[in-house]
Design a protein around this motif. Structure first.
Motif, short mmCIF file in Angstrom:
data_model
loop_
_atom_site.label_atom_id
_atom_site.label_comp_id
_atom_site.label_asym_id
_atom_site.label_seq_id
_atom_site.Cartn_x
_atom_site.Cartn_y
_atom_site.Cartn_z
N ARG A 99 0.82 -1.21 0.00
CA ARG A 99 0.00 0.00 0.00
C ARG A 99 0.86 1.27 0.00
O ARG A 99 0.49 2.28 0.58
CB ARG A 99 -0.95 0.01 1.20
CG ARG A 99 -1.80 -1.23 1.35
CD ARG A 99 -2.78 -1.10 2.51
NE ARG A 99 -3.47 -2.35 2.76
CZ ARG A 99 -3.15 -3.20 3.72
NH1 ARG A 99 -2.15 -2.91 4.52
NH2 ARG A 99 -3.83 -4.31 3.88
N ASP A 128 -1.16 -4.94 -2.84
CA ASP A 128 -2.40 -4.20 -2.62
C ASP A 128 -2.36 -2.86 -3.35
O ASP A 128 -2.50 -1.79 -2.75
CB ASP A 128 -2.67 -4.00 -1.13
CG ASP A 128 -4.14 -3.74 -0.85
OD1 ASP A 128 -4.89 -3.48 -1.81
OD2 ASP A 128 -4.55 -3.81 0.33
N THR A 130 -4.52 -1.69 -5.20
CA THR A 130 -5.84 -1.05 -5.15
C THR A 130 -5.87 0.05 -4.10
O THR A 130 -6.30 1.17 -4.37
CB THR A 130 -6.92 -2.10 -4.86
OG1 THR A 130 -6.82 -3.17 -5.80
CG2 THR A 130 -8.31 -1.48 -4.96
N LYS A 131 -5.41 -0.26 -2.88
CA LYS A 131 -5.41 0.74 -1.81
C LYS A 131 -4.25 1.72 -1.95
O LYS A 131 -4.34 2.86 -1.50
CB LYS A 131 -5.35 0.04 -0.45
CG LYS A 131 -6.63 -0.71 -0.10
CD LYS A 131 -6.57 -1.26 1.31
CE LYS A 131 -7.87 -1.97 1.67
NZ LYS A 131 -7.83 -2.54 3.05
N LYS A 134 -5.44 4.58 -4.01
CA LYS A 134 -6.41 5.42 -3.31
C LYS A 134 -5.73 6.36 -2.31
O LYS A 134 -6.26 7.42 -2.00
CB LYS A 134 -7.44 4.54 -2.59
CG LYS A 134 -8.39 3.81 -3.53
CD LYS A 134 -9.42 3.01 -2.76
CE LYS A 134 -10.39 2.30 -3.70
NZ LYS A 134 -11.40 1.50 -2.95
N LEU A 185 -3.85 -6.93 -7.15
CA LEU A 185 -5.14 -6.22 -7.11
C LEU A 185 -6.21 -7.15 -6.57
O LEU A 185 -6.22 -8.34 -6.88
CB LEU A 185 -5.55 -5.76 -8.51
CG LEU A 185 -4.60 -4.83 -9.27
CD1 LEU A 185 -5.08 -4.64 -10.70
CD2 LEU A 185 -4.49 -3.49 -8.57
N HIS A 186 -7.10 -6.59 -5.75
CA HIS A 186 -8.28 -7.35 -5.36
C HIS A 186 -9.56 -6.74 -5.92
O HIS A 186 -10.65 -7.24 -5.66
CB HIS A 186 -8.37 -7.47 -3.83
CG HIS A 186 -8.59 -6.17 -3.12
ND1 HIS A 186 -7.56 -5.42 -2.61
CD2 HIS A 186 -9.72 -5.48 -2.85
CE1 HIS A 186 -8.04 -4.34 -2.05
NE2 HIS A 186 -9.35 -4.33 -2.19
N ARG A 187 -9.39 -5.63 -6.67
CA ARG A 187 -10.52 -5.02 -7.36
C ARG A 187 -10.04 -4.47 -8.70
O ARG A 187 -8.97 -3.89 -8.80
CB ARG A 187 -11.12 -3.87 -6.53
CG ARG A 187 -11.81 -4.29 -5.25
CD ARG A 187 -13.09 -5.05 -5.51
NE ARG A 187 -14.04 -4.32 -6.32
CZ ARG A 187 -14.91 -3.44 -5.84
NH1 ARG A 187 -14.92 -3.17 -4.54
NH2 ARG A 187 -15.76 -2.85 -6.64
N GLY A 191 -10.30 1.05 -10.80
CA GLY A 191 -8.85 1.11 -10.89
C GLY A 191 -8.38 1.69 -12.21
O GLY A 191 -9.17 2.04 -13.09
N ASP A 214 -16.02 -7.07 -11.40
CA ASP A 214 -14.72 -7.74 -11.40
C ASP A 214 -14.82 -9.15 -11.98
O ASP A 214 -13.96 -9.57 -12.76
CB ASP A 214 -14.16 -7.79 -9.98
CG ASP A 214 -13.80 -6.42 -9.45
OD1 ASP A 214 -13.39 -5.57 -10.27
OD2 ASP A 214 -13.92 -6.18 -8.24
#
Length: 346
Positions: A99, A128, A130-131, A134, A185-187, A191, A214
């Motif tokens: 992250r 991660d 994805t986060k 963000k 990635l989990h999403r 993204g 997804d």
């Protein structure tokens, strides 16, 4: 006693059979396939050599998709060990940031200062992602070609470095070799679309919830047969954890489902953690910060007491001490003359 109710048939896409055709699934399930074989089709052998000041670094962009706790970090470690088997342990350097995308690039200089020459292969793992994206809010100042300072979004600034990794390494003296960028990635929803559009290899550890954005994207990228084969292994993993080793993949060289065993516990981990993770930050806040608060932010009373205690006492010289002693002696003689001398017998 109530009479048993009748079973109602539900026509739902979520309730349909996982496997459409067992024969098709068997054709895309590879028991003897491994990461080394897949990388053979993506990495040239030998690697391109630089002529003069030419940038001959070979670049691979890999995405690992899966929900949390599906072994994405373990899969990245397996990729690093596959590179070590290919080029030797001393010629491979792997960094991991959780992250914290800027940490990967901020540790480049430290990585190259420790070696006389650049390593042959570098793996950068953004855990991660994805986060991490963000968290990149706000802007940074960047100079344009005219030297003027322009504002740029942080997420665009660091993603530009991610995509131009060959240029970043070239600035630090690397002319040839291999660099693999791995993003977990989990999403996919919300993204950066270029992450999946420019992927040379997609590794999937979970297919997502059926019917969601997804899951639909993963199915389109893998193809329906590979997608449903991976779903079947996910269902089997609920009863047998050994099924968690199954991984779906798609690349220019093909697609299918294969097993990626966990690295041996006794083997040395190649991924070096850099940056700070949220877990470490939370621990520091709960345990360390109260102790620092008593030192860094003392009360007003303690500040005053400390100043008084540390205030230097006025120094007395040699003649000052003699003057005080002489004054004391004269005072004693004066009192003795007026009060004690008259009482003495004459």
């Amino acid at each position: 006693m109530h009479a048993p109710s009748e079973i109602t048939t539900v026509n739902s896409s979520l309730a349909k059979s996982v496997i459409r055709s067992e024969d098709l699934v068997k054709k895309v399930t590879y028991w003897k396939l491994d990461l080394d074989t897949i990388l053979d089709g993506l990495i040239p052998d030998p690697l391109p050599e630089s002529v003069g000041k030419d940038n001959a670094i070979h670049h691979l962009n890999i995405i690992i998709f899966g929900k949390p706790n599906t072994g994405k970090s373990t899969l990245a470690e397996s990729l690093a060990q596959a590179l070590a088997r290919r080029y030797g342990l001393g010629n491979v350097k792997a960094l991991r940031a959780t992250r914290d995308l800027p940490a990967l690039f901020e540790n480049f200089d430290k990585l190259f200062k420790r070696f006389r020459k650049p390593p042959k292969a570098i793996l950068l793992f953004a855990d991660d992602m994805t986060k991490a994206l963000k968290k990149l809010s706000g802007t940074v100042g960047v100079k344009d070609s005219n030297g003027q300072l322009q504002k740029m979004r942080k997420v665009d600034y660091w993603l530009d470095k991610w995509y131009d990794i060959r240029g970043e390494l070239f600035k630090r003296g690397m002319r040839q070799g291999l660099v693999i960028m791995v993003a977990a990635l989990h999403r996919f929803y919300g993204g950066d679309i270029d992450l999946r559009a420019d992927a040379d290899l997609l590794l999937v550890r979970s297919t997502g919830t059926p019917g969601t954005f997804d899951a639909n994207k993963v199915e389109k990228m893998l193809g329906p047969v590979v997608y449903y084969a991976m779903r079947q292994h996910e269902v089997d993993a609920l009863r047998d954890r050994k099924e968690l080793a199954w991984t779906a993949y798609v690349a220019k060289t093909g697609s299918g489902v294969f097993r990626v065993p966990r690295p041996p516990v006794t083997s040395k981990r190649l991924l070096q953690n850099v940056g700070s993770s949220e877990t470490v930050e939370e621990t520091a806040v709960e345990v360390v910060e109260p102790a620092k608060k008593t030192v860094a932010e003392p009360s007003k009373k303690s500040v005053v007491e400390g100043k008084l205690a540390n205030q230097p006492k006025p120094g007395r010289g040699k003649w000052g001490r003699r003057f005080i002693m002489a004054s004391g002696v004269l005072a004693i003689l004066y009192l003795a003359y007026y009060y004690i001398w008259p009482l003495l017998p004459k």
